[in-house]
Design an enzyme around this catalytic site. Structure first.
Site, mmCIF file in Angstrom:
data_model
loop_
_atom_site.group_PDB
_atom_site.id
_atom_site.type_symbol
_atom_site.label_atom_id
_atom_site.label_comp_id
_atom_site.label_asym_id
_atom_site.label_seq_id
_atom_site.Cartn_x
_atom_site.Cartn_y
_atom_site.Cartn_z
ATOM 1 N N GLU A 251 11.273 2.160 -3.922
ATOM 2 C CA GLU A 251 11.376 2.372 -2.469
ATOM 3 C C GLU A 251 10.816 1.111 -1.828
ATOM 4 O OE1 GLU A 251 12.863 5.042 -1.567
ATOM 5 O OE2 GLU A 251 12.602 6.362 -3.297
ATOM 6 N N CYS A 285 7.655 0.892 6.708
ATOM 7 C CA CYS A 285 8.905 0.343 6.177
ATOM 8 C C CYS A 285 10.038 0.646 7.158
ATOM 9 C CB CYS A 285 9.190 0.933 4.811
ATOM 10 S SG CYS A 285 9.108 2.725 4.778
HETATM 11 P P1 NAD Z 1 3.496 -5.093 -2.173
HETATM 12 O O1 NAD Z 1 4.837 -5.096 -2.798
HETATM 13 O O2 NAD Z 1 2.825 -6.397 -1.960
HETATM 14 O O3 NAD Z 1 2.481 -4.222 -3.063
HETATM 15 C C1 NAD Z 1 2.779 -2.894 -3.400
HETATM 16 C C2 NAD Z 1 2.018 -2.516 -4.652
HETATM 17 O O4 NAD Z 1 2.474 -3.327 -5.722
HETATM 18 C C3 NAD Z 1 0.511 -2.710 -4.568
HETATM 19 O O5 NAD Z 1 -0.128 -1.669 -5.261
HETATM 20 C C4 NAD Z 1 0.299 -4.028 -5.276
HETATM 21 O O6 NAD Z 1 -0.967 -4.151 -5.879
HETATM 22 C C5 NAD Z 1 1.371 -3.947 -6.341
HETATM 23 N N1 NAD Z 1 1.802 -5.280 -6.802
HETATM 24 C C6 NAD Z 1 1.903 -6.417 -6.076
HETATM 25 N N2 NAD Z 1 2.352 -7.420 -6.839
HETATM 26 C C7 NAD Z 1 2.539 -6.904 -8.068
HETATM 27 C C8 NAD Z 1 2.994 -7.441 -9.292
HETATM 28 N N3 NAD Z 1 3.361 -8.728 -9.412
HETATM 29 N N4 NAD Z 1 3.062 -6.611 -10.351
HETATM 30 C C9 NAD Z 1 2.701 -5.315 -10.244
HETATM 31 N N5 NAD Z 1 2.274 -4.743 -9.111
HETATM 32 C C10 NAD Z 1 2.187 -5.531 -8.041
HETATM 33 O O7 NAD Z 1 3.634 -4.257 -0.806
HETATM 34 P P2 NAD Z 1 2.539 -4.013 0.318
HETATM 35 O O8 NAD Z 1 2.333 -5.281 1.071
HETATM 36 O O9 NAD Z 1 1.366 -3.298 -0.245
HETATM 37 O O10 NAD Z 1 3.321 -2.934 1.236
HETATM 38 C C11 NAD Z 1 4.220 -3.274 2.219
HETATM 39 C C12 NAD Z 1 5.650 -3.203 1.708
HETATM 40 O O11 NAD Z 1 5.946 -1.884 1.242
HETATM 41 C C13 NAD Z 1 6.643 -3.454 2.840
HETATM 42 O O12 NAD Z 1 7.683 -4.263 2.346
HETATM 43 C C14 NAD Z 1 7.151 -2.066 3.181
HETATM 44 O O13 NAD Z 1 8.408 -2.043 3.804
HETATM 45 C C15 NAD Z 1 7.179 -1.437 1.829
HETATM 46 N N6 NAD Z 1 7.210 0.023 1.953
HETATM 47 C C16 NAD Z 1 8.354 0.699 1.613
HETATM 48 C C17 NAD Z 1 8.416 2.080 1.785
HETATM 49 C C18 NAD Z 1 9.642 2.880 1.434
HETATM 50 O O14 NAD Z 1 9.527 4.096 1.294
HETATM 51 N N7 NAD Z 1 10.813 2.282 1.304
HETATM 52 C C19 NAD Z 1 7.310 2.765 2.285
HETATM 53 C C20 NAD Z 1 6.164 2.034 2.609
HETATM 54 C C21 NAD Z 1 6.122 0.670 2.425
#
Ligand code: NAD
Length: 479
Positions: A251, A285
């Site tokens: 997601e 999001c």
């Molecule tokens: P992010 O992708 O930076 O991080 C999300 C998670 O992934 C965190 O727990 C982080 O520690 C982990 N992560 C980061 N890099 C990683 C890697 N290389 N390997 C493994 N895990 C890793 O996202 P964020 O900044 O925390 O959240 C914002 C993003 O989430 C926005 O793009 C938003 O649109 C999206 N989002 C989507 C939905 C949906 O339902 N579609 C809902 C909420 C947020």
């Protein structure tokens, strides 16, 4: 409001508190104060969490699961003020947004409790087709044979964690959760509530750590049968490339259009657009990321949006009267400011906004924004409403709305059913709301994006429960 005392929260390894040699600091984005520390897990601890989960076989009856889920909903409701303060302290979101988050999380847990008491099997007759058999075929759903690996983002630290854990527990699965290192304290507070509700220890581990230190181990563990990830497109793609042969639910980010057609009530539309762009500091999001407004209404729309944006109160996010808190970090606020400046350099007019102060990004309104600039071509995660003017032509608006790599949700302001139905059909997104913000949904309904906004099953309690189970069929000779 009085600052919370810094707290240390251990991880949960197979339900038991666990520490590590190092800790991660969680700081309040508004004040910079230390909110708390959590362990920086080591990859061997992640392995141990998956091993312990793989050894454990949940045997909870539906009634027992339902009791745990309902008890969790009640515990969140009765503790909602404290939880909301914790969310505000670690995210910088205003207290109103955090309280809204706790109410949504209560829904998740209670809807899951109700969903699991429904029969989830089906019955098919055997005497159909060219070679009829006097038999009957039954389907049933069973928990996954392996463990669920769940990874969650910072922006909904209670609700999105709930959207992973509640359907997993409802279906008798085992989970290893890694919440965002920016907001791990809320996830661990929820883990404590689940222990108090009697969740068997082997069903849940909550591990904390930075991606830098953990690398791929959360989504490549040999016992992880399904990886459910909510977060950015960039990280979602990395996971898709490296996770190997296992189920994936991704997601990802959005770039939601808010479409205003020529017949719209302009003030109502402008009010909704501002709410959709700034609530939750614009860090949903499904926040409004661009308003596509037909040229003939655009001056009026911009004037009304400016009026509504000026009504927003800003300040200390823990003050219950404040409408808009900070974004997650000073770096995030700076990135937004650079993109706003880029849009202005490309010809946009800045109607409201200004320099960020620390992690506080002021509510920002721009008109005459070019669809090509980074501010609207990429996902800009902050309280910004860019207006893109467009011709009064439904097909052209569909093309503009679909012209990004994202496909999460969209909103339409119009009462022209013929136009609305053409838009609903033409928009390449997972959900469309008419006269509502794009992010409107209940926690039960299917939710998720297409294109680069999502892959695999949708979320929402019912869809998630399906994705967390296997369908097994059996046939009996008694039709
Ligand atoms: P992010 O992708 O930076 O991080 C999300 C998670 O992934 C965190 O727990 C982080 O520690 C982990 N992560 C980061 N890099 C990683 C890697 N290389 N390997 C493994 N895990 C890793 O996202 P964020 O900044 O925390 O959240 C914002 C993003 O989430 C926005 O793009 C938003 O649109 C999206 N989002 C989507 C939905 C949906 O339902 N579609 C809902 C909420 C947020």
């Amino acid at each position: 409001m009085r600052a919370l005392e810094p707290i240390y929260q251990p991880m949960l390894l197979a339900g038991a508190p666990a520490d590590a040699d190092r800790v991660i600091e969680v700081r309040n984005p508004f004040s910079g104060a230390l909110v708390g520390t959590v362990p920086q897990a080591e990859p061997r601890q992640i392995r141990a969490a998956f091993k312990a989960a793989a050894r454990f076989r949940p045997k909870l009856s539906r009634r027992e699961r339902s009791d745990i889920l309902l008890g969790t909903a009640r515990a969140i409701a009765s503790d909602q003020d404290r939880l909301a303060q914790l969310i505000t302290a670690e995210t910088g979101l205003c207290l109103r947004d955090s309280l809204h988050e706790t109410r949504r999380a209560c829904d998740v847990w209670s809807f899951a409790a109700h969903a699991l008491i429904q029969n989830d099997g089906e019955i098919y007759p055997g005497d159909i087709g060219g070679n009829p058999h006097q038999r009957r075929i039954f389907s049933m759903r069973t928990p996954l044979a392996g463990v669920i690996a769940a990874i969650t983002p910072f922006n909904h630290p209670l609700n999105l964690v709930s959207h992973k854990l509640a359907p997993a527990i409802a279906t008798n699965n085992r989970v290893v959760l890694k919440p965002s290192e920016q907001t791990p304290l809320t996830a661990l507070a929820l883990g404590r509530i689940l222990r108090e509700q009697g969740l068997p220890e082997g069903m849940l581990s909550i591990v904390t750590g930075t991606p830098h230190d953990l690398g791929d181990c959360v989504f490549t563990d040999e016992d992880a049968e399904l990886v459910t990830f909510t977060g950015s497109v960039r990280v979602g793609h990395q996971i898709a490339e490296r996770a190997g042969y296992r189920r994936l639910v991704l997601e990802l980010g959005g770039n939601d259009p808010f479409i205003v057609l020529a017949d719209a009530d302009v003030d109502r539309a402008a009010h909704l657009a501002v709410q959709g762009a700034v609530r939750h500091s614009g860090q949903r999001c499904t926040a409004v990321k661009r308003a596509l407004v037909v040229e003939e209404l655009a001056d009026h729309f911009a004037e009304r949006a400016l009026h509504h944006m000026r009504q927003l109160s800003t300040g200390d996010p823990s003050d219950p009267s404040v409408d808009l808190g900070t974004v997650i970090s000073e770096d995030a606020a700076q990135l937004i400011a650079r993109r706003v400046a880029g849009a202005v350099a490309a010809g946009a007019r800045l109607l409201l906004g200004g320099e960020p102060r620390g992690a506080f990004c002021p509510p920002t309104l721009l008109d005459h924004v070019s669809p090509a600039c980074e501010l609207v071509a990429e996902e800009t995660f902050g309280p910004v409403l860019p207006i893109i003017r467009c011709n009064n032509d439904v097909d052209e608006i569909v093309m503009m709305a679909n012209a990004t790599k994202f496909g999460l949700s969209a909103a339409i302001c119009s009462n022209r059913l013929d136009h609305v139905t053409r838009l609903i059909e033409g928009l390449a997104v997972g959900s469309v709301n008419v006269w509502e913000v794009p992010g409107y949904r209940t926690e039960l309904t299917p939710f998720g994006g297409i294109k680069q906004s999502g892959l695999g099953h949708k979320e929402g309690i019912l869809e998630a429960m399906r994705s967390f189970t296997q369908v097994k069929t059996y046939s009996l000779p008694w039709p």
